[in-house]
Design a protein around this motif. Structure first.
Motif, short mmCIF file in Angstrom:
data_model
loop_
_atom_site.label_atom_id
_atom_site.label_comp_id
_atom_site.label_asym_id
_atom_site.label_seq_id
_atom_site.Cartn_x
_atom_site.Cartn_y
_atom_site.Cartn_z
N LYS A 82 -0.98 -5.04 3.95
CA LYS A 82 -0.49 -4.98 5.33
C LYS A 82 0.90 -4.39 5.47
O LYS A 82 1.30 -4.02 6.58
CB LYS A 82 -0.50 -6.39 5.94
CG LYS A 82 -1.89 -7.00 6.06
CD LYS A 82 -1.81 -8.39 6.67
CE LYS A 82 -3.20 -9.02 6.80
NZ LYS A 82 -3.13 -10.38 7.39
N GLU A 83 1.68 -4.33 4.39
CA GLU A 83 3.06 -3.88 4.51
C GLU A 83 3.55 -3.24 3.22
O GLU A 83 3.01 -3.50 2.14
CB GLU A 83 3.98 -5.04 4.91
CG GLU A 83 3.96 -6.19 3.92
CD GLU A 83 4.82 -7.36 4.38
OE1 GLU A 83 5.90 -7.10 4.97
OE2 GLU A 83 4.44 -8.51 4.13
N SER A 102 1.23 10.52 9.03
CA SER A 102 2.06 11.09 7.98
C SER A 102 1.23 11.46 6.75
O SER A 102 1.40 12.53 6.16
CB SER A 102 3.17 10.11 7.59
OG SER A 102 3.93 10.62 6.51
N VAL A 103 0.33 10.55 6.36
CA VAL A 103 -0.50 10.78 5.18
C VAL A 103 -1.45 11.96 5.41
O VAL A 103 -1.57 12.86 4.57
CB VAL A 103 -1.31 9.52 4.81
CG1 VAL A 103 -2.28 9.82 3.67
CG2 VAL A 103 -0.37 8.39 4.44
N GLN A 157 -0.61 2.80 2.85
CA GLN A 157 0.12 3.89 3.49
C GLN A 157 -0.70 4.51 4.63
O GLN A 157 -0.15 4.83 5.69
CB GLN A 157 0.46 4.96 2.44
CG GLN A 157 1.55 4.55 1.47
CD GLN A 157 1.76 5.56 0.37
OE1 GLN A 157 0.85 6.33 0.02
NE2 GLN A 157 2.96 5.58 -0.20
N ILE A 158 -1.99 4.65 4.40
CA ILE A 158 -2.86 5.21 5.43
C ILE A 158 -2.95 4.27 6.62
O ILE A 158 -2.91 4.70 7.78
CB ILE A 158 -4.27 5.49 4.86
CG1 ILE A 158 -4.20 6.61 3.81
CG2 ILE A 158 -5.24 5.87 5.96
CD1 ILE A 158 -5.49 6.84 3.06
N LYS A 159 -3.06 2.97 6.35
CA LYS A 159 -3.13 1.99 7.43
C LYS A 159 -1.87 2.00 8.30
O LYS A 159 -1.93 1.94 9.52
CB LYS A 159 -3.32 0.59 6.85
CG LYS A 159 -4.70 0.29 6.28
CD LYS A 159 -4.75 -1.14 5.76
CE LYS A 159 -6.12 -1.48 5.21
NZ LYS A 159 -6.16 -2.87 4.68
N LEU A 160 -0.72 2.09 7.63
CA LEU A 160 0.56 1.97 8.34
C LEU A 160 1.00 3.28 8.99
O LEU A 160 1.66 3.27 10.04
CB LEU A 160 1.65 1.48 7.38
CG LEU A 160 1.45 0.07 6.81
CD1 LEU A 160 2.57 -0.25 5.83
CD2 LEU A 160 1.40 -0.96 7.92
#
Length: 215
Positions: free
Chosen positions: A206-207, A99-100, A92-95
């Motif tokens: 990744k997703e 927002s996070v 979630q942080i990567k994507l």
């Protein structure tokens, strides 16, 4: 109570302003179909007005609930990695780091407001007014215990529920749709006897996909 003798006014104005801002954000989110979880809203506005008017009962209640919510919310932040897989949080942080981080920052602001309000309602002047009205002015240990108890109950129930037989079924159904290359985590679920529906997060490093299943 005369304004000059009202030690609750600062906390009242603070809650009133925050409540109005929160209601404005809610209206904007609804108009633009944005997901937003409100914590203050109309309750802060009402409590703020009553505190500005010198409401002693309101001051006592807000002082107790600010301690209760502080313990519960801080505990929730601490156990987040337990109720949400670390791998999912990292993805979630990567994507969507913004927002996070935004959600985390909002949580810190919420906690900060609770602490500030509690401090304002625990000044010597505030405690004298509460004591004069016949209320206890010691630290609200019952609020700390209740907050910790509620957190423990919520975490225990959610962990058991989202990892039970129905949750496993939901994960299996999601896996049938997307395959074994994903990890699966049930984020919400409703059951009716042997039937139910659930939202499942299917993720890799990744997703992330949101899968709706029912049985």
């Amino acid at each position: 109570m005369e304004d000059s003798n009202n030690p609750f006014r600062k906390a009242g104005f603070g809650l009133l302003v925050i409540g109005i801002i929160d209601l404005g954000i809610i209206a904007y989110a609804i108009a633009n179909k944005i997901s937003y979880s409100s914590s203050f809203n109309i309750f802060a506005v009402i409590a703020g007005i009553l505190l500005i008017k010198g409401g002693v009962k309101t001051a006592r209640a807000v002082r107790w609930f600010s301690a209760f919510l502080f313990v519960a919310f801080i505990g929730l932040l601490a156990v987040m990695p337990i109720i949400t897989p670390v791998g999912l949080l990292i993805t979630q942080i990567k994507l969507n780091a913004l927002s996070v981080v935004g959600s985390f920052a909002y949580g810190l602001v919420f906690v900060g407001v609770l602490i500030w309000v509690h401090i304002q309602l625990s000044t010597p002047e505030s405690l004298r007014v509460l004591e004069k009205a016949g209320y206890k002015t010691a630290k609200p240990k019952s609020a700390y215990i209740a907050g910790a108890g509620l957190l423990a109950l919520a975490v225990g129930l959610s962990t058991a529920f989202l990892n039970g037989e129905s949750a496993q079924k939901a994960k299996a159904l999601a896996k049938e749709q997307l395959g074994p290359e994903f990890n699966y985590h049930v984020t919400s679920m409703t059951t009716f006897g042997r039937s139910g529906h659930a939202s499942v997060a299917a993720y890799t490093d990744k997703e992330i996909h949101r899968v709706q299943v029912q049985w």
